[in-house]
Design an enzyme around this catalytic site. Structure first.
Site, PDB file in Angstrom:
ATOM      1  N   GLN A 102     -41.290 -49.641  49.340  1.00  0.00           N
ATOM      2  CA  GLN A 102     -39.878 -49.484  49.689  1.00  0.00           C
ATOM      3  C   GLN A 102     -39.405 -48.080  49.303  1.00  0.00           C
ATOM      4  O   GLN A 102     -39.683 -47.593  48.207  1.00  0.00           O
ATOM      5  CB  GLN A 102     -39.026 -50.541  48.961  1.00  0.00           C
ATOM      6  CG  GLN A 102     -37.571 -50.547  49.414  1.00  0.00           C
ATOM      7  CD  GLN A 102     -36.768 -51.696  48.794  1.00  0.00           C
ATOM      8  OE1 GLN A 102     -37.231 -52.368  47.877  1.00  0.00           O
ATOM      9  NE2 GLN A 102     -35.565 -51.893  49.298  1.00  0.00           N
TER      10      GLN A 102
ATOM     11  N   ASP B 188     -35.037 -46.567  63.677  1.00  0.00           N
ATOM     12  CA  ASP B 188     -35.608 -45.802  62.563  1.00  0.00           C
ATOM     13  C   ASP B 188     -35.791 -44.361  63.032  1.00  0.00           C
ATOM     14  O   ASP B 188     -36.366 -44.121  64.093  1.00  0.00           O
ATOM     15  CB  ASP B 188     -36.956 -46.427  62.150  1.00  0.00           C
ATOM     16  CG  ASP B 188     -37.417 -45.954  60.788  1.00  0.00           C
ATOM     17  OD1 ASP B 188     -37.488 -44.724  60.586  1.00  0.00           O
ATOM     18  OD2 ASP B 188     -37.703 -46.792  59.933  1.00  0.00           O
TER      19      ASP B 188
ATOM     20  N   HIS C 220     -33.779 -54.305  54.102  1.00  0.00           N
ATOM     21  CA  HIS C 220     -33.949 -54.074  55.541  1.00  0.00           C
ATOM     22  C   HIS C 220     -35.266 -54.651  56.023  1.00  0.00           C
ATOM     23  O   HIS C 220     -36.227 -54.780  55.271  1.00  0.00           O
ATOM     24  CB  HIS C 220     -33.867 -52.582  55.883  1.00  0.00           C
ATOM     25  CG  HIS C 220     -34.808 -51.734  55.095  1.00  0.00           C
ATOM     26  ND1 HIS C 220     -34.544 -51.336  53.805  1.00  0.00           N
ATOM     27  CD2 HIS C 220     -36.023 -51.213  55.398  1.00  0.00           C
ATOM     28  CE1 HIS C 220     -35.552 -50.608  53.357  1.00  0.00           C
ATOM     29  NE2 HIS C 220     -36.461 -50.525  54.297  1.00  0.00           N
ATOM     30  N   PHE C 221     -35.270 -54.974  57.299  1.00  0.00           N
ATOM     31  CA  PHE C 221     -36.458 -55.487  57.982  1.00  0.00           C
ATOM     32  C   PHE C 221     -36.861 -54.482  59.046  1.00  0.00           C
ATOM     33  O   PHE C 221     -36.011 -53.980  59.789  1.00  0.00           O
ATOM     34  CB  PHE C 221     -36.162 -56.853  58.610  1.00  0.00           C
ATOM     35  CG  PHE C 221     -35.896 -57.909  57.575  1.00  0.00           C
ATOM     36  CD1 PHE C 221     -36.927 -58.704  57.098  1.00  0.00           C
ATOM     37  CD2 PHE C 221     -34.620 -58.070  57.047  1.00  0.00           C
ATOM     38  CE1 PHE C 221     -36.697 -59.653  56.117  1.00  0.00           C
ATOM     39  CE2 PHE C 221     -34.377 -59.020  56.061  1.00  0.00           C
ATOM     40  CZ  PHE C 221     -35.413 -59.813  55.600  1.00  0.00           C
ATOM     41  N   HIS C 222     -38.156 -54.197  59.099  1.00  0.00           N
ATOM     42  CA  HIS C 222     -38.718 -53.306  60.125  1.00  0.00           C
ATOM     43  C   HIS C 222     -39.207 -54.150  61.292  1.00  0.00           C
ATOM     44  O   HIS C 222     -39.934 -55.133  61.089  1.00  0.00           O
ATOM     45  CB  HIS C 222     -39.935 -52.549  59.589  1.00  0.00           C
ATOM     46  CG  HIS C 222     -39.664 -51.629  58.449  1.00  0.00           C
ATOM     47  ND1 HIS C 222     -39.511 -50.272  58.606  1.00  0.00           N
ATOM     48  CD2 HIS C 222     -39.543 -51.857  57.119  1.00  0.00           C
ATOM     49  CE1 HIS C 222     -39.315 -49.705  57.424  1.00  0.00           C
ATOM     50  NE2 HIS C 222     -39.330 -50.645  56.509  1.00  0.00           N
TER      51      HIS C 222
HETATM   52  P1  5GP Z   1     -38.684 -48.614  53.475  1.00  0.00           P
HETATM   53  O1  5GP Z   1     -39.680 -47.565  53.082  1.00  0.00           O
HETATM   54  O2  5GP Z   1     -37.582 -48.638  52.443  1.00  0.00           O
HETATM   55  O3  5GP Z   1     -39.253 -49.948  53.768  1.00  0.00           O
HETATM   56  O4  5GP Z   1     -38.074 -48.153  54.862  1.00  0.00           O
HETATM   57  C1  5GP Z   1     -37.067 -47.201  54.989  1.00  0.00           C
HETATM   58  C2  5GP Z   1     -37.080 -46.772  56.418  1.00  0.00           C
HETATM   59  O5  5GP Z   1     -35.897 -46.051  56.662  1.00  0.00           O
HETATM   60  C3  5GP Z   1     -38.258 -45.866  56.800  1.00  0.00           C
HETATM   61  O6  5GP Z   1     -38.964 -46.435  57.875  1.00  0.00           O
HETATM   62  C4  5GP Z   1     -37.593 -44.554  57.169  1.00  0.00           C
HETATM   63  O7  5GP Z   1     -38.240 -43.935  58.256  1.00  0.00           O
HETATM   64  C5  5GP Z   1     -36.187 -44.968  57.513  1.00  0.00           C
HETATM   65  N1  5GP Z   1     -35.160 -43.980  57.258  1.00  0.00           N
HETATM   66  C6  5GP Z   1     -35.074 -43.156  56.189  1.00  0.00           C
HETATM   67  N2  5GP Z   1     -33.949 -42.422  56.269  1.00  0.00           N
HETATM   68  C7  5GP Z   1     -33.317 -42.801  57.404  1.00  0.00           C
HETATM   69  C8  5GP Z   1     -32.104 -42.391  58.033  1.00  0.00           C
HETATM   70  O8  5GP Z   1     -31.364 -41.531  57.551  1.00  0.00           O
HETATM   71  N3  5GP Z   1     -31.782 -43.002  59.200  1.00  0.00           N
HETATM   72  C9  5GP Z   1     -32.576 -43.960  59.761  1.00  0.00           C
HETATM   73  N4  5GP Z   1     -32.157 -44.485  60.912  1.00  0.00           N
HETATM   74  N5  5GP Z   1     -33.733 -44.363  59.207  1.00  0.00           N
HETATM   75  C10 5GP Z   1     -34.096 -43.792  58.025  1.00  0.00           C
END
Ligand code: 5GP
Length: 144
Positions: A101, A37, A107-109
């Site tokens: 989200q 991330d 995706h999984f963190h």
């Molecule tokens: P969500 O909020 O959808 O659960 O998580 C999206 C995740 O993607 C966030 O933790 C954010 O930091 C990460 N993220 C956003 N843009 C990018 C990117 O361009 N590259 C990577 N590797 N991570 C990203």
């Protein structure tokens, strides 16, 4: 973006899968991609995504793909534990903007937790140093 809707093929993770955007890769197989991330909530924050299906969230994905992706989530979680020796590891997944989200490709963190270190806010903050992410990815990969 609601929990229901259509998949946007131009989302950032779709671009990463197509090679149109870079990522710091940890692991890849036929079904899944694991990468660092870029706005990590802690040192060693990894994301795991399915490669084969345009799934926006957990509700959209097939059981078969989910099974393969979850195997990768477990493998990466174990490797993070071995490589970085955290005090705990959070595994999270959000469905729909009201749930937190921000990128609408499933995706999984995998977020290591360290005692005495506060977890940073989700999907915000400053971009990580790429050299540091590359070094962390290599350490996690070598523990697989
Ligand atoms: P969500 O909020 O959808 O659960 O998580 C999206 C995740 O993607 C966030 O933790 C954010 O930091 C990460 N993220 C956003 N843009 C990018 C990117 O361009 N590259 C990577 N590797 N991570 C990203």
């Amino acid at each position: 973006m609601s929990i229901n809707g259509t998949y946007d093929p131009d989302n950032i993770f779709a671009k990463i899968l197509k090679g149109k955007m870079p990522c710091v890769k940890v692991f890849e197989d036929e079904y899944s991609l694991a990468f660092m991330d870029v706005f990590p909530q802690s040192r060693g924050h990894v994301l795991v995504i399915p490669k084969k299906e345009p799934a926006r969230n957990l509700l959209d994905v097939s059981e078969d793909t989910l099974g393969h992706v979850m195997n990768t989530v477990q493998s990466i979680t174990r490797a993070v534990n071995t490589a970085l020796n955290p005090d705990g590891i959070v595994v999270t997944q959000f469905n729909g903007a009201p749930a937190g989200q921000t990128v609408f490709h499933l995706h999984f963190h995998i977020i290591p937790r360290y005692e005495n270190a506060t977890m940073k806010t989700h999907a915000s903050g400053k971009m990580a140093d790429m050299d540091e992410l590359t070094a962390l990815a290599a350490r996690i990969n070598s523990a697989l």
